[in-house]
Design a protein around this motif. Structure first.
Motif, mmCIF file in Angstrom:
data_model
loop_
_atom_site.group_PDB
_atom_site.id
_atom_site.type_symbol
_atom_site.label_atom_id
_atom_site.label_comp_id
_atom_site.label_asym_id
_atom_site.label_seq_id
_atom_site.Cartn_x
_atom_site.Cartn_y
_atom_site.Cartn_z
ATOM 1 N N LYS A 285 -0.781 -1.245 116.762
ATOM 2 C CA LYS A 285 -0.597 -2.568 116.181
ATOM 3 C C LYS A 285 -1.486 -2.765 114.968
ATOM 4 N N ALA B 168 0.111 -0.899 112.193
ATOM 5 C CA ALA B 168 1.318 -1.591 111.757
ATOM 6 C C ALA B 168 0.993 -2.877 111.008
ATOM 7 N N ILE C 149 0.178 -5.633 112.427
ATOM 8 C CA ILE C 149 0.572 -6.782 113.231
ATOM 9 C C ILE C 149 -0.661 -7.580 113.621
ATOM 10 N N VAL D 263 5.674 1.320 106.477
ATOM 11 C CA VAL D 263 5.495 1.590 107.898
ATOM 12 C C VAL D 263 6.677 1.040 108.680
ATOM 13 N N SER D 264 7.160 1.809 109.628
ATOM 14 C CA SER D 264 8.109 1.264 110.577
ATOM 15 C C SER D 264 7.538 1.494 111.971
ATOM 16 N N ALA D 265 7.518 0.435 112.742
ATOM 17 C CA ALA D 265 6.878 0.536 114.049
ATOM 18 C C ALA D 265 7.911 0.487 115.152
ATOM 19 N N ILE E 129 7.507 -0.107 118.201
ATOM 20 C CA ILE E 129 6.596 -0.571 119.252
ATOM 21 C C ILE E 129 7.393 -1.262 120.328
ATOM 22 N N GLU E 130 8.103 -2.285 119.930
ATOM 23 C CA GLU E 130 9.028 -2.837 120.894
ATOM 24 C C GLU E 130 10.393 -2.844 120.241
ATOM 25 N N ALA F 107 12.989 -6.025 119.123
ATOM 26 C CA ALA F 107 12.156 -7.199 119.361
ATOM 27 C C ALA F 107 12.804 -8.459 118.807
ATOM 28 N N GLY F 108 13.548 -8.321 117.721
ATOM 29 C CA GLY F 108 14.101 -9.520 117.106
ATOM 30 C C GLY F 108 15.534 -9.817 117.519
ATOM 31 N N HIS G 62 18.727 -11.256 119.143
ATOM 32 C CA HIS G 62 19.091 -12.514 119.791
ATOM 33 C C HIS G 62 20.210 -12.217 120.779
ATOM 34 N N MET H 63 14.661 -7.964 108.959
ATOM 35 C CA MET H 63 13.299 -8.207 109.443
ATOM 36 C C MET H 63 12.409 -7.003 109.210
#
Lengths: 467, 264
Positions: free
Chosen positions: A75, A78, A80, A94-96, A98-99, A102-103, A105, A120
């Motif tokens: 994090k 990244a 964040i 950077v591309s993470a 991580i989750e 995450a965005g 819907h 995003m």
């Protein structure tokens, strides 16, 4: 110029405990102390003074136990979250991972989510249009891309997230344990994608518990332990050191459990009412009905239903006329609880018979963690006729080669009459682990070699047999 | 600060797509779908009109016919305002996943809350104008040019408030509950269901401190009352105050920004 550089980075998180008084809101805002002044009892360091350099084009592995600060490290890289002290320098886009997703819907379609997620992550609408087919194909979701994301299985969801993130085309890819995504086939595809990244000279920071992946894939690795850089450098060496440490910790853990088991008092159950005081007279005089109660896998005259011996219920019982006072497991280098396949194992029992006993047998059996009896024997089965036993002594059961496959095993040790009546029965009280580099199946690994005629060729020498 | 504003401007594509997502997702799965944007304000109006014309008799208040139109002029902007505030205050918590897991400019979330509610407001306008047309209310172009100005003032004021609330709610979750009650009080302390003329002189000074009073009065003067738009001085003062509030709010937001990912 390195792609990622951490210089004495420390990250302190506040523990969410009691809330500060609302009255301090104003002063907190005015002085900015909201972020800065953390009382030590309310905070913990996720990372402590970590410095590392990831050269451009390298694949850098991060390993460590849960809670050792791996994800915090990602994090920080990244961007964040910001370090409490120290400097994080990152050069490139950077591309993470991580989750994943995450965005997303849940209510809107996969197609729309790809666009939103892509924007995003920093792509333009056009770039996404160009790569859209590629993304969907990679995620293997051609058929359902128009359906709302909430109808996706969790694997589909993550696959789509992965496909978008990987197509952002970053200079630095941060990966947090995402290879657990999807099935075998998809994992392989992800690995291929990583390999492609590597070929194109991009930097990868990989957080994973897949140690073999680190060994195979990474150019360098770091082992984080409680937020600190324990060691870093050659991945093989780092992984070996980490594994050794894990083994040691496991050993200590099992030793602590054994210590607890040794303290287990001799219970009267399941045979009701045998003498538990060794000093008591006539301890060896058994009532016949007790004998039947004791389920005894090795007893020659075992007339219990066989299902009984698979009941993996821990415990200790017996009359106590002969006691097993201590059980020690030893490997080739002294007391141990973690063994390697093929290693020697010695089970050492310290016994004590206050009064002379002439009808006795010692037994040992090994159970796998799911309760299957892997091996069991006793002196009676092996046709040793008891003569006499009095006072303190030692019984050693030496296994020359512990040819079990990897796993956790439990141990029974017992001393009983030849007809099965228990003096002291330790049921599943001792645990040991067997480790192996080979992930073979089953319980028992016979020593073996493969032989082939000349026309059967393998690329690498087979290392299946033990060293 | 300037670079922050520029950054916010650069993110307009993202704001746009997130607003669209918000609008699409809101009515996804419902039968009427997007029509709810029209039906909602209509139903709201129905409820209020019923309460304040049938159940509670207004008595001597004159000059307020048709009451439904008067009510609508204040109610529609209020819905935008209050929904923006309650959604915006929560925006960082709801979007926590984005802040924690993706590199994401956090200020976008409160902005999206305000903008998507503005869109709902705009969707409600045809109904409002339909009413005005139905009752043959006189509309003058010279007044109507002020309408977008009032909207702009409301937008900047709401955004400023939302920035402050969103940033603080991350640290003090109490705000969420506090706000819900405060908004109810605020609604009744604003000349929406009653005209300013019935407020006693002592209450008037207090009303003047309420920024939303001036917005409501402006909407009413432009759309409901005949005659020139006389409230423009107040409106411009409010615009300045709103801009200052927005800058302060953004400053505070920026200051607390680094803590969001850790606290959400």
């Amino acid at each position: 110029m390195p792609a990622i550089e951490l210089d004495h980075v420390t990250k302190v998180y506040r523990r969410h405990g009691r809330r500060r008084q609302f009255a301090t809101l104003k002063s907190a805002l005015l002085t900015g102390s909201l972020v800065k002044h953390l009382r030590p009892d309310e905070s913990f360091s996720a990372l402590r003074d970590v410095s590392l350099t990831v050269p451009k084009g390298a694949c850098y592995g991060v390993i460590g136990r849960n809670g050792s600060g791996k994800s915090t490290l990602l994090k920080l890289v990244a961007g964040i979250t910001k370090p409490t002290s120290g400097v994080v320098g990152v050069t490139g886009r950077v591309s993470a991972l991580i989750e994943l997703g995450a965005g997303f819907h849940p209510e809107i379609s996969g197609r729309e989510n790809v666009f939103i997620n892509g924007i995003m992550l920093g792509l333009s609408r056009r770039e996404i249009s160009d790569r859209f087919d590629e993304i969907v194909e990679f995620a293997e979701l051609e058929d359902v891309i128009e359906a709302p994301v909430k109808t996706y299985s969790s694997g589909m969801y993550l696959r789509l997230g992965f496909a978008v993130a990987i197509n952002v085309n970053p200079d630095i890819l941060l990966v947090d344990e995402v290879l657990a995504v999807g099935d075998e086939g998809f994992s392989l595809k992800c690995l291929d994608k990583f390999a492609e990244f590597k070929r194109r000279g991009k930097t990868i920071l990989l957080v994973t518990h897949g140690l073999s992946l680190v060994e195979r894939f990474c150019d360098e690795a770091v082992w984080l332990e409680a937020g600190q850089n324990r060691t870093s450098g050659d991945p093989k060496r780092v992984v070996q050191m980490y594994l050794a440490d894990v083994e040691q910790a496991e050993d200590q853990h099992l030793a602590a459990e054994d210590a607890k088991a040794q303290r287990t008092p001799v219970t009267q159950a399941p045979p009701p009412g045998p003498m538990t005081e060794p000093a008591a007279e006539g301890a060896a005089s058994a009532e016949p009905e007790e004998t039947a109660d004791v389920s005894e896998p090795e007893a020659a005259d075992d007339d219990e239903p066989p299902a009984n011996m698979f009941v993996a219920k821990e415990g200790r019982w017996g009359s106590g006329a002969v006691r097993i006072e201590q059980v020690t497991l030893e490997g080739s280098r002294g007391p141990a609880h973690v063994f390697h396949t093929g290693e020697a194992m010695t089970i050492r029992m310290r016994i004590n018979a206050v009064h002379r006993v002439d009808d006795f047998a010692f037994g040992v059996s090994i159970f796998s963690s799911d309760g299957v009896c892997c091996y069991g024997t006793n002196t009676n089965i092996e046709e040793m006729e008891s003569e006499s036993l009095e006072g303190e002594g030692e019984v050693v059961f030496a296994i020359e080669r512990l040819d079990l496959v990897e796993g956790t095993y439990k141990l029974d040790v017992a001393v009983h009459k030849r007809d099965g009546f228990s003096y002291d029965y330790h049921r599943l009280l001792y645990t040991f682990r067997v480790k192996s580099r080979t992930k073979d199946a089953g319980i028992y690994r016979p020593r073996h070699v493969w032989r082939f005629t000349d026309n059967v060729r393998f690329k690498k020498p087979d290392d299946r047999s033990d060293d | 600060m300037l670079s922050n504003l520029r950054q916010l401007f650069r993110c307009r594509g993202l704001i746009q797509i997130l607003v669209a997502r918000e609008l699409k997702a809101r009515y996804r799965g419902s039968v009427l779908g997007f029509f709810w944007s029209f039906v909602n304000p209509l139903l709201l109006l129905l409820v209020y009109s019923f309460v304040f014309t049938v159940i509670i008799q207004r008595g001597e208040i004159v000059d307020l016919e048709p009451y439904a139109v008067f009510l609508f002029c204040g109610l529609l902007p209020w819905t935008w305002f209050s929904a923006s505030l309650s959604e915006g205050a929560n925006a960082l918590l709801v979007g926590g996943n984005l802040i924690k897991k993706v590199m994401f400019p956090a200020e976008i979330l409160p902005v999206v809350a305000v903008v998507s509610n503005m869109i709902h407001f705009v969707f409600g306008l045809p109904i409002l104008f339909g009413f005005l047309w139905f009752y043959a209310m006189p509309l003058r172009l010279t007044e109507l040019v002020w309408f977008p100005v009032v909207m702009a003032v409301q937008f900047i004021l709401t955004l400023g408030l939302v920035m402050v609330l969103a940033a603080l709610t991350v640290h003090f979750r109490d705000i969420k509950d506090l706000l819900a009650n405060l908004l109810t009080l605020w609604f009744f302390a604003t000349p929406i269901i009653y005209p300013m003329s019935v407020v006693p002189p002592r209450g008037k000074a207090f009303m003047d401190l309420n920024p939303f009073s001036h917005l409501a009065i402006s909407y009413q003067e432009i759309l409901f009352y005949d005659g020139p738009f006389g409230h423009w001085k107040w409106l411009l003062a409010l615009a300045v105050a709103g801009a200052v509030l927005f800058l302060l709010g953004y400053w505070l937001f920026d200051r607390l920004r680094d803590s969001f990912a850790d606290e959400v």
